[in-house]
Scaffold this active site. Structure first.
Site, PDB file in Angstrom:
ATOM      1  N   SER A 194       0.824  -1.208   0.000  1.00 24.61           N
ATOM      2  CA  SER A 194       0.000   0.000   0.000  1.00 24.61           C
ATOM      3  C   SER A 194       0.858   1.259   0.000  1.00 24.61           C
ATOM      4  O   SER A 194       0.368   2.352  -0.314  1.00 24.61           O
ATOM      5  CB  SER A 194      -0.922   0.008   1.215  1.00 24.61           C
ATOM      6  OG  SER A 194      -0.165   0.172   2.414  1.00 24.61           O
ATOM      7  N   GLU A 341       1.217  -6.351   9.407  1.00 26.87           N
ATOM      8  CA  GLU A 341       2.405  -6.161  10.245  1.00 26.87           C
ATOM      9  C   GLU A 341       2.236  -6.745  11.642  1.00 26.87           C
ATOM     10  O   GLU A 341       3.213  -6.956  12.367  1.00 26.87           O
ATOM     11  CB  GLU A 341       2.737  -4.681  10.350  1.00 26.87           C
ATOM     12  CG  GLU A 341       1.699  -3.847  11.069  1.00 26.87           C
ATOM     13  CD  GLU A 341       1.944  -2.358  10.892  1.00 26.87           C
ATOM     14  OE1 GLU A 341       1.892  -1.636  11.899  1.00 26.87           O
ATOM     15  OE2 GLU A 341       2.196  -1.922   9.749  1.00 26.87           O
ATOM     16  N   ARG A 372       8.365 -13.069   5.708  1.00 33.35           N
ATOM     17  CA  ARG A 372       7.901 -13.306   7.076  1.00 33.35           C
ATOM     18  C   ARG A 372       7.145 -14.618   7.230  1.00 33.35           C
ATOM     19  O   ARG A 372       7.197 -15.240   8.297  1.00 33.35           O
ATOM     20  CB  ARG A 372       7.031 -12.128   7.542  1.00 33.35           C
ATOM     21  CG  ARG A 372       7.854 -10.900   7.896  1.00 33.35           C
ATOM     22  CD  ARG A 372       7.030  -9.730   8.359  1.00 33.35           C
ATOM     23  NE  ARG A 372       7.900  -8.670   8.881  1.00 33.35           N
ATOM     24  CZ  ARG A 372       7.520  -7.420   9.086  1.00 33.35           C
ATOM     25  NH1 ARG A 372       6.278  -7.061   8.821  1.00 33.35           N
ATOM     26  NH2 ARG A 372       8.369  -6.532   9.560  1.00 33.35           N
TER      27      ARG A 372
END
Length: 461
Positions: A194, A341, A372
């Protein structure tokens, strides 16, 4: 080297994660928001008059942003005012008394920008550099060369900027600023970040025609961060037409205008509150985060709902947010697309739950500071867990965990996730916990301070 490979030989800088003696009971003052601080710096640098950022975050990411703006000619003066007895006292906020005075100036090159591995710096600053007079060179950590930047590069070229990146769509690169940018309509595929949209919107008031950004592609991740950008632009005097205000879906329009110099007080970083709230959940304790805002665009505010669904309860008062664990952790089925996140700490809690969890909508996390999803699966599994990658997330089946080295891949959120597991699993050693300084200064000190607060009454007895 890929995002989940580890080097052979000795593990560098292992930090023994503290084991909680019992239920945590503490008040933890979290430093200011990185997302707000770096957006605030950009808007203040582009304003028509000086402004202030109060309680800014001092971390690697924000200091890189400040130094980059200074290299372009912006004045940033750091001051510390008198501290009241009730003021904030977390590292990174200077006791609530720190303020940065931002003095706009004519942007100029030649300049060199070190982005580190900060997504906000590598993506928000190229549009600013396009407004500078002269070339601006961008480079950073090795991982920054692997993170996607094509959305910003392609969009800026379409808007009239000249950029040399040797066709990589990534760093290193040079933006040849011409002192102005035409702007106008542009399409961008921001499905991988984004920040591509926010980057164009933040500088758009200074474009000759403003900008009309139209997202094309798969669903946008992290929409709260775009809403944050829109809210901060409007507060600085910009006219913004956005989808959430009844505008056209996936289209944002910013009119050309002068920006106001604001006096901005930076909120606590709610995403950085995640490991501390998780500590209350996994130990059956209680943690209070002062100054939690009643209304915010920060993605971290979703922790109130997510961790309540996982077995805790929360209360928001004039003091802040108090979260209480019950001693039981429940698995969760959650779409984290807008709050990706938060995934590392949520995954750590899920690995300690009493039922299976499914975290989805987060395929874009493979392009963050590290991959991640792969890293979480690998590291939790090496502690005895059962984590499987899916096409767009993780499936986590709780298993008894044991100690071991938890590699962090220079990713601050991996390090805080490891600390959460280490609260209740003996012998967890966190590789390179210093990487938390990216957004959370002195995390080890805050973490041990939280545990000391829980045991201090017993020691005094």
């Amino acid at each position: 080297m890929t995002g989940i490979e580890t080097s052979s030989g000795a593990h560098p800088a292992l930090w023994p994660a503290p084991l909680a003696d019992g239920a945590v009971d503490a008040t933890v003052t979290v430093p200011g928001s990185k997302s707000v601080t770096n957006r605030g710096l950009i808007l203040a640098a582009l304003a028509a008059e000086p402004g202030w950022l109060r309680r800014p975050l001092r971390s690697r990411d924000t200091l890189l942003m400040a130094e980059a703006l200074r290299a372009l000619g912006v004045g940033i003066e750091e001051t510390v005012t008198d501290r009241s007895p009730g003021s904030l006292g977390a590292p990174g906020s200077a006791g609530g008394g720190e303020a940065w005075r931002v003095i706009p100036a004519g942007l100029h090159g030649p300049a060199t920008v070190d982005v580190g591995n900060a997504g906000t710096v590598m993506r928000f600053l190229p549009p600013v550099a396009a407004l500078a007079d002269g070339p601006v060179r961008f480079d950073g950590d090795p991982r920054s060369h692997e993170r996607p930047l094509h959305g910003v590069i392609d969009a800026l070229r379409a808007l009239g900027a000249r950029i040399d990146d040797d066709g990589r769509g990534a760093l290193p690169m040079t933006v040849h600023g011409g002192g102005a940018l035409d702007g106008g309509p542009v399409q961008v595929d921001a499905s991988s970040s984004s920040q591509f949209v926010s980057a164009l919107l933040l500088s758009a008031p200074r474009f000759n025609q403003g900008v009309e950004v139209r997202h094309v592609g798969a669903a946008l991740p992290s929409l709260p961060h775009i809403r944050m950008t829109v809210d901060m632009l409007r507060a600085a005097g910009a006219a913004v037409d956005a989808p959430e205000a009844g505008g056209e879906p996936n289209v944002w329009r910013v009119a050309p205008s002068a920006l106001l110099g604001r006096d901005l007080v930076v909120e606590p970083d709610l995403s950085n509150a995640a490991p501390f709230l998780a500590a209350a959940l996994v130990t059956g304790g209680r943690v209070t985060i002062p100054d939690w805002p009643e209304r915010t665009t920060q993605p971290g505010d979703a922790l109130r709902r997510i961790f309540t669904d996982m077995g805790g309860s929360c209360e928001l008062t004039d003091v802040g947010l108090t979260f209480t664990g019950t001693g039981r952790i429940t698995g969760i089925d959650a779409d984290l697309h807008e709050v990706g996140e938060l995934t590392p700490v949520i995954a750590a809690v899920a690995a300690l739950a009493d039922s299976e969890s499914s975290l989805h909508g987060i395929a874009h996390l493979r392009l963050h500071e590290t991959d991640r999803l792969a890293a979480l699966a690998k590291e939790i599994n090496e502690l005895g867990g059962d984590v499987t990658e899916t096409a767009d997330g993780l499936r986590i089946r709780p298993r008894p965990l044991h100690g071991g080295v938890f590699h962090t891949y220079e990713d601050h959120r991996l390090a805080t996730a490891a600390a959460v597991i280490g609260l209740v699993v003996e012998g967890v050693q966190v590789e390179n916990v210093a990487t938390t300084a990216k957004t959370l200064p002195d995390f080890p000190g805050l973490w041990t301070g939280m545990l000391d607060a829980a045991t201090a009454p017993a020691r005094r007895a």
